[in-house]
Design a protein around this motif. Sequence first.
Motif, PDB file in Angstrom:
ATOM      1  N   TRP A   1       0.810  -1.215   0.000  1.00  0.00           N
ATOM      2  CA  TRP A   1       0.000   0.000   0.000  1.00  0.00           C
ATOM      3  C   TRP A   1       0.843   1.264   0.000  1.00  0.00           C
ATOM      4  CZ3 TRP A   1      -4.373  -0.831   4.137  1.00  0.00           C
ATOM      5  CH2 TRP A   1      -5.072  -2.018   3.845  1.00  0.00           C
ATOM      6  N   ILE A   2       2.141   1.133   0.269  1.00  0.00           N
ATOM      7  CA  ILE A   2       3.015   2.298   0.360  1.00  0.00           C
ATOM      8  C   ILE A   2       3.234   2.891  -1.028  1.00  0.00           C
ATOM      9  CG2 ILE A   2       5.326   3.112   1.011  1.00  0.00           C
ATOM     10  CD1 ILE A   2       3.531   2.322   3.387  1.00  0.00           C
ATOM     11  N   LYS A   3       2.944   4.183  -1.132  1.00  0.00           N
ATOM     12  CA  LYS A   3       3.143   4.944  -2.369  1.00  0.00           C
ATOM     13  C   LYS A   3       2.519   4.262  -3.583  1.00  0.00           C
ATOM     14  CE  LYS A   3       7.399   6.372  -2.695  1.00  0.00           C
ATOM     15  NZ  LYS A   3       8.803   6.730  -2.525  1.00  0.00           N
ATOM     16  N   ASP A   4       1.293   3.727  -3.401  1.00  0.00           N
ATOM     17  CA  ASP A   4       0.599   3.077  -4.518  1.00  0.00           C
ATOM     18  C   ASP A   4      -0.392   4.021  -5.206  1.00  0.00           C
ATOM     19  OD1 ASP A   4      -1.429   3.226  -2.640  1.00  0.00           O
ATOM     20  OD2 ASP A   4      -1.965   1.116  -2.742  1.00  0.00           O
ATOM     21  N   GLY A   5      -0.407   5.294  -4.784  1.00  0.00           N
ATOM     22  CA  GLY A   5      -1.301   6.272  -5.390  1.00  0.00           C
ATOM     23  C   GLY A   5      -2.660   6.379  -4.729  1.00  0.00           C
ATOM     24  N   ILE A   6      -2.904   5.576  -3.694  1.00  0.00           N
ATOM     25  CA  ILE A   6      -4.188   5.594  -2.988  1.00  0.00           C
ATOM     26  C   ILE A   6      -3.923   5.898  -1.520  1.00  0.00           C
ATOM     27  CG2 ILE A   6      -6.195   4.234  -2.295  1.00  0.00           C
ATOM     28  CD1 ILE A   6      -5.560   2.551  -4.875  1.00  0.00           C
TER      29      ILE A   6
ATOM     30  N   ASP B   1      -4.517   5.414   1.882  1.00  0.00           N
ATOM     31  CA  ASP B   1      -5.190   4.434   2.735  1.00  0.00           C
ATOM     32  C   ASP B   1      -5.280   4.894   4.179  1.00  0.00           C
ATOM     33  OD1 ASP B   1      -5.598   2.154   0.826  1.00  0.00           O
ATOM     34  OD2 ASP B   1      -3.432   2.369   0.661  1.00  0.00           O
ATOM     35  N   CYS B   2      -4.304   5.644   4.647  1.00  0.00           N
ATOM     36  CA  CYS B   2      -4.280   6.142   6.021  1.00  0.00           C
ATOM     37  C   CYS B   2      -4.979   7.493   6.083  1.00  0.00           C
ATOM     38  CB  CYS B   2      -2.847   6.304   6.503  1.00  0.00           C
ATOM     39  SG  CYS B   2      -1.910   4.759   6.566  1.00  0.00           S
ATOM     40  N   VAL B   3      -5.719   7.729   7.147  1.00  0.00           N
ATOM     41  CA  VAL B   3      -6.387   9.017   7.336  1.00  0.00           C
ATOM     42  C   VAL B   3      -5.375  10.153   7.220  1.00  0.00           C
ATOM     43  CG1 VAL B   3      -7.640  10.456   9.003  1.00  0.00           C
ATOM     44  CG2 VAL B   3      -8.253   8.048   8.729  1.00  0.00           C
ATOM     45  N   SER B   4      -4.192   9.961   7.779  1.00  0.00           N
ATOM     46  CA  SER B   4      -3.153  10.997   7.769  1.00  0.00           C
ATOM     47  C   SER B   4      -2.456  11.126   6.415  1.00  0.00           C
ATOM     48  CB  SER B   4      -2.100  10.677   8.827  1.00  0.00           C
ATOM     49  OG  SER B   4      -1.403   9.489   8.469  1.00  0.00           O
ATOM     50  N   GLY B   5      -2.593  10.121   5.543  1.00  0.00           N
ATOM     51  CA  GLY B   5      -1.909  10.136   4.250  1.00  0.00           C
ATOM     52  C   GLY B   5      -0.456   9.716   4.332  1.00  0.00           C
ATOM     53  N   VAL B   6      -0.020   9.237   5.493  1.00  0.00           N
ATOM     54  CA  VAL B   6       1.380   8.879   5.675  1.00  0.00           C
ATOM     55  C   VAL B   6       1.829   7.787   4.698  1.00  0.00           C
ATOM     56  CG1 VAL B   6       1.002   7.163   7.504  1.00  0.00           C
ATOM     57  CG2 VAL B   6       3.156   8.443   7.419  1.00  0.00           C
ATOM     58  N   ASP B   7       0.922   6.932   4.266  1.00  0.00           N
ATOM     59  CA  ASP B   7       1.292   5.859   3.340  1.00  0.00           C
ATOM     60  C   ASP B   7       1.679   6.384   1.961  1.00  0.00           C
ATOM     61  OD1 ASP B   7      -1.612   6.399   3.357  1.00  0.00           O
ATOM     62  OD2 ASP B   7      -1.678   4.934   1.728  1.00  0.00           O
ATOM     63  N   GLU B   8       1.318   7.603   1.643  1.00  0.00           N
ATOM     64  CA  GLU B   8       1.668   8.200   0.355  1.00  0.00           C
ATOM     65  C   GLU B   8       2.750   9.264   0.476  1.00  0.00           C
ATOM     66  OE1 GLU B   8       0.568   6.940  -2.558  1.00  0.00           O
ATOM     67  OE2 GLU B   8      -0.354   5.465  -1.221  1.00  0.00           O
ATOM     68  N   THR B   9       3.274   9.481   1.670  1.00  0.00           N
ATOM     69  CA  THR B   9       4.303  10.484   1.885  1.00  0.00           C
ATOM     70  C   THR B   9       5.619  10.018   1.278  1.00  0.00           C
ATOM     71  OG1 THR B   9       3.240  11.134   3.940  1.00  0.00           O
ATOM     72  CG2 THR B   9       5.514  11.856   3.630  1.00  0.00           C
ATOM     73  N   ALA B  10       6.139  10.826   0.392  1.00  0.00           N
ATOM     74  CA  ALA B  10       7.388  10.471  -0.287  1.00  0.00           C
ATOM     75  C   ALA B  10       8.573  10.584   0.665  1.00  0.00           C
ATOM     76  CB  ALA B  10       7.596  11.389  -1.489  1.00  0.00           C
ATOM     77  N   ASP B  11       9.586   9.813   0.404  1.00  0.00           N
ATOM     78  CA  ASP B  11      10.895   9.921   1.047  1.00  0.00           C
ATOM     79  C   ASP B  11      10.941   9.577   2.530  1.00  0.00           C
ATOM     80  OD1 ASP B  11      11.865  10.755  -1.449  1.00  0.00           O
ATOM     81  OD2 ASP B  11      11.424  12.843  -0.982  1.00  0.00           O
ATOM     82  N   ILE B  12       9.906   8.989   3.109  1.00  0.00           N
ATOM     83  CA  ILE B  12      10.031   8.547   4.501  1.00  0.00           C
ATOM     84  C   ILE B  12      10.078   7.020   4.587  1.00  0.00           C
ATOM     85  CG2 ILE B  12       8.870  10.591   5.416  1.00  0.00           C
ATOM     86  CD1 ILE B  12       6.462   8.724   6.042  1.00  0.00           C
ATOM     87  N   TRP B  13       9.792   6.345   3.470  1.00  0.00           N
ATOM     88  CA  TRP B  13       9.743   4.880   3.478  1.00  0.00           C
ATOM     89  C   TRP B  13      11.022   4.303   2.887  1.00  0.00           C
ATOM     90  CZ3 TRP B  13       6.125   3.439   6.535  1.00  0.00           C
ATOM     91  CH2 TRP B  13       4.979   4.217   6.668  1.00  0.00           C
ATOM     92  N   PRO B  14      11.563   3.258   3.513  1.00  0.00           N
ATOM     93  CA  PRO B  14      12.785   2.654   2.978  1.00  0.00           C
ATOM     94  C   PRO B  14      12.534   1.988   1.627  1.00  0.00           C
ATOM     95  CG  PRO B  14      11.971   1.405   4.871  1.00  0.00           C
ATOM     96  CD  PRO B  14      11.096   2.606   4.724  1.00  0.00           C
ATOM     97  N   THR B  15      13.503   2.152   0.736  1.00  0.00           N
ATOM     98  CA  THR B  15      13.430   1.524  -0.585  1.00  0.00           C
ATOM     99  C   THR B  15      14.770   0.889  -0.910  1.00  0.00           C
ATOM    100  OG1 THR B  15      14.124   3.560  -1.693  1.00  0.00           O
ATOM    101  CG2 THR B  15      11.753   3.191  -1.500  1.00  0.00           C
ATOM    102  N   CYS B  16      14.751  -0.031  -1.845  1.00  0.00           N
ATOM    103  CA  CYS B  16      15.968  -0.606  -2.399  1.00  0.00           C
ATOM    104  C   CYS B  16      15.992  -0.259  -3.882  1.00  0.00           C
ATOM    105  CB  CYS B  16      15.982  -2.125  -2.241  1.00  0.00           C
ATOM    106  SG  CYS B  16      16.129  -2.685  -0.539  1.00  0.00           S
ATOM    107  N   ARG B  17      17.156   0.142  -4.369  1.00  0.00           N
ATOM    108  CA  ARG B  17      17.278   0.479  -5.786  1.00  0.00           C
ATOM    109  C   ARG B  17      17.418  -0.817  -6.582  1.00  0.00           C
ATOM    110  NH1 ARG B  17      17.380   4.772  -8.224  1.00  0.00           N
ATOM    111  NH2 ARG B  17      17.841   6.058  -6.428  1.00  0.00           N
TER     112      ARG B  17
END
Length: 131
Positions: free
Chosen positions: A92-97, A99-115
């Motif tokens: 659900w992270i950064k999927d364009g929807i 899901d969280c009331v706060s919108g934290v799931d769509e907040t860029a640059d706070i979620w770990p990623t692997c290149r």
Amino acid sequence: PERGVLECRHGGYPVTVSRAVLCLETVELCEDGLERECRRTSLSCYLHKHLMCDGVEDCEDGSDEQQCGDVLQETCYRRYRHETKLGIPISWIKDGIKDCVSGVDETADIWPTCRLSADSTRQVVDNSTCA
């Protein structure tokens, strides 16, 4: 918050959507289409994605709690109301929807990623899983 109620906007106005009309493809109630974000978890179960991975078996076969994948330690109140904050499935992270009331799931640059390549990344639970 009442379990089984989805809050969204329609025509710029806040609306509350009952569980009874979720997943109806013919009805458009939310500007972002969240009411139609439903998943088939088994042959006998089709339900809204916010009913998945919440610790409550909504499907007779329990498939809604078995297909969670990785769930983050971070919790939030889902827009489809539950009494408590729940973990966020990584898909659900950064999927364009939002899901969280706060919108934290769509907040860029706070979620770990692997290149994966020069222009492609994937979400991960934490950076230690990149190796």
